[in-house]
Design an enzyme around this catalytic site. Structure first.
Site, PDB file in Angstrom:
ATOM      1  CG  LEU A  61      40.008 -49.348   2.523  1.00 24.00           C
ATOM      2  CD1 LEU A  61      41.204 -48.944   1.680  1.00 24.00           C
ATOM      3  CD2 LEU A  61      40.462 -49.842   3.882  1.00 24.00           C
ATOM      4  N   GLY A  62      35.989 -46.848   3.012  1.00 25.84           N
ATOM      5  CA  GLY A  62      35.305 -45.591   3.318  1.00 25.84           C
ATOM      6  C   GLY A  62      34.436 -45.212   2.132  1.00 25.84           C
ATOM      7  CB  SER A  63      31.449 -44.619   1.110  1.00 29.15           C
ATOM      8  OG  SER A  63      30.759 -44.507   2.335  1.00 29.15           O
ATOM      9  N   GLY A  64      32.233 -41.655   0.274  1.00 33.60           N
ATOM     10  CA  GLY A  64      31.911 -40.222   0.304  1.00 33.60           C
ATOM     11  C   GLY A  64      30.649 -40.019  -0.507  1.00 33.60           C
ATOM     12  CD  GLN A  65      27.761 -34.916  -2.291  1.00 35.06           C
ATOM     13  OE1 GLN A  65      28.817 -34.302  -2.188  1.00 35.06           O
ATOM     14  NE2 GLN A  65      26.598 -34.331  -2.522  1.00 35.06           N
ATOM     15  CG  PHE A  66      29.432 -37.532  -6.170  1.00 30.47           C
ATOM     16  CD1 PHE A  66      29.876 -36.239  -5.953  1.00 30.47           C
ATOM     17  CD2 PHE A  66      28.069 -37.754  -6.281  1.00 30.47           C
ATOM     18  CE1 PHE A  66      28.990 -35.180  -5.889  1.00 30.47           C
ATOM     19  CE2 PHE A  66      27.174 -36.694  -6.215  1.00 30.47           C
ATOM     20  CZ  PHE A  66      27.636 -35.398  -6.018  1.00 30.47           C
TER      21      PHE A  66
ATOM     22  CB  VAL B 298      37.937 -45.538  -0.596  1.00 28.46           C
ATOM     23  CG1 VAL B 298      39.404 -45.948  -0.661  1.00 28.46           C
ATOM     24  CG2 VAL B 298      37.797 -44.087  -1.057  1.00 28.46           C
TER      25      VAL B 298
ATOM     26  CE  LYS C  66      37.987 -39.989  -4.087  1.00 33.31           C
ATOM     27  NZ  LYS C  66      38.783 -38.769  -3.785  1.00 33.31           N
TER      28      LYS C  66
ATOM     29  CG  ASP D 133      37.476 -31.345   2.104  1.00 30.83           C
ATOM     30  OD1 ASP D 133      36.962 -32.422   1.749  1.00 30.83           O
ATOM     31  OD2 ASP D 133      37.085 -30.700   3.103  1.00 30.83           O
TER      32      ASP D 133
HETATM   33  C1  LIG Z   1      40.816 -44.185   2.632  1.00 31.02           C
HETATM   34  C2  LIG Z   1      42.126 -44.300   1.918  1.00 31.02           C
HETATM   35  C3  LIG Z   1      42.444 -43.482   0.862  1.00 31.02           C
HETATM   36  C4  LIG Z   1      43.648 -43.630   0.240  1.00 31.02           C
HETATM   37  N1  LIG Z   1      44.509 -44.546   0.666  1.00 31.02           N
HETATM   38  N2  LIG Z   1      44.209 -45.340   1.704  1.00 31.02           N
HETATM   39  C5  LIG Z   1      43.051 -45.237   2.334  1.00 31.02           C
END
Ligand SMILES: Cc1ccnnc1
Length: 296
Positions: free
Chosen positions: A18-23, A26, A41, A139
């Protein structure tokens, strides 16, 4: 919430990214014994104290503590489970499927004032809930505001990774947000306060109404200079049809001195926002009054 140390994969099926950040990354996951979907996460723990990669264990658990303290609120993401293994901590979060407000704006380029004010009202209600508990997000930006479902306008604030519970005797300085959205006191490494979030709400409002970013320069240094000098304008190219009320709302947030900046309560009472609140609350109240009370 207790921390589960058994294998995460004994309880959840891991699905798409679903996504990614520095550390953290998700991923969408499905709970085996309920079939319900969540967003997990995965946060890497530092190997050793001096290690650069990953976060300290207590830093990761701070986000979990804050989410637990804030739950439940319709505009704030909820935490469902916490797992820990040797290398990482896994926060199982409510799945918010409507995508980022950021992408919603990108598709529509700009929003009507009506629509923008309704999103800002919900962000203010979530931030009001945080600030009542002396919690600052630090943030706030369109990427961290997500639509609960596609084509629905309910939003959830996510990513409390650098949020803090402000302690009166312990001025919080060391943290840093995203350059485009940070307040002057963050750049000057002065103590952050609840007012720091309010500056970011001003930036989000400016972007929702214009599609442009008020302080963004060609480099971070330029952006920081613009913020420190509060150097922005309502460019006629984007703001020709924007009401004076909307501009006044933004102007009360782009105040360098945090103590003079509008608070979340000031914003909830601002005329650009207030009418909607009365209408929404009026609708809720009327719904009760007009609903015939069914006598058993
Ligand atoms: C990216 C994200 C984070 C938390 N819940 N749903 C989606």
């Amino acid at each position: 919430l207790n921390i589960i140390t058994e294998d995460f994969e004994n309880f959840y099926d891991i699905q798409d990214d679903l996504g990614s950040g520095q550390f953290a990354v998700v991923k969408r996951v499905r709970e085996l014994n309920t079939g319900h979907e969540f967003a997990a996460k995965f946060v890497r723990k530092k190997k050793c104290v001096a290690g650069r990669r990953g976060l300290k264990r207590e830093e990761i658990l701070r986000e979990a503590d804050i989410l637990s303290e804030l739950a439940p609120h319709r505009n704030i993401i909820t935490l469902h489970d916490i797992f820990e293994n040797k290398h990482e901590i896994i926060l199982v979060l409510e799945l918010v499927g409507g995508g980022e407000l950021f992408h919603y704006i990108a598709e529509k380029d700009t929003l009507s004032e009506e629509e923008a004010a309704k999103f800002i009202l919900q962000i203010l209600e979530g931030v009001h809930h945080m600030h009542e508990k002396n919690i600052v997000h630090l943030d706030l930006k369109p990427e961290n505001v997500m639509l609960l479902e596609k084509n629905k306008t309910q939003i959830k604030i996510i990513d409390f990774g650098i949020s803090r519970k402000l302690q009166p005797n312990e001025p919080t300085k060391e943290t840093f947000g995203t350059p485009e959205f940070v307040a002057p006191e963050v750049i000057a490494f002065e103590p952050v306060t609840l007012a720091t979030d309010m500056w970011s709400i001003g930036v989000i409002t400016y972007i929702l109404l214009s599609g442009a970013s008020p302080f963004l320069g060609n480099t971070n240094q330029e952006t920081f200079n613009n913020i420190t000098q509060v150097d922005y304008r309502f460019d006629e190219e984007f703001f020709a049809n924007t009401s004076d009320l909307a501009k006044d709302f933004i102007q009360q947030l782009f105040v360098k001195n945090p103590r003079q900046r509008a608070t979340v309560v000031d914003c909830l009472n601002h005329p650009w926002i207030k009418p909607r609140r009365r209408k929404d609350e009026e609708e809720r109240r009327n719904a009760q009054i007009n609903m015939p009370s069914f006598k058993s």
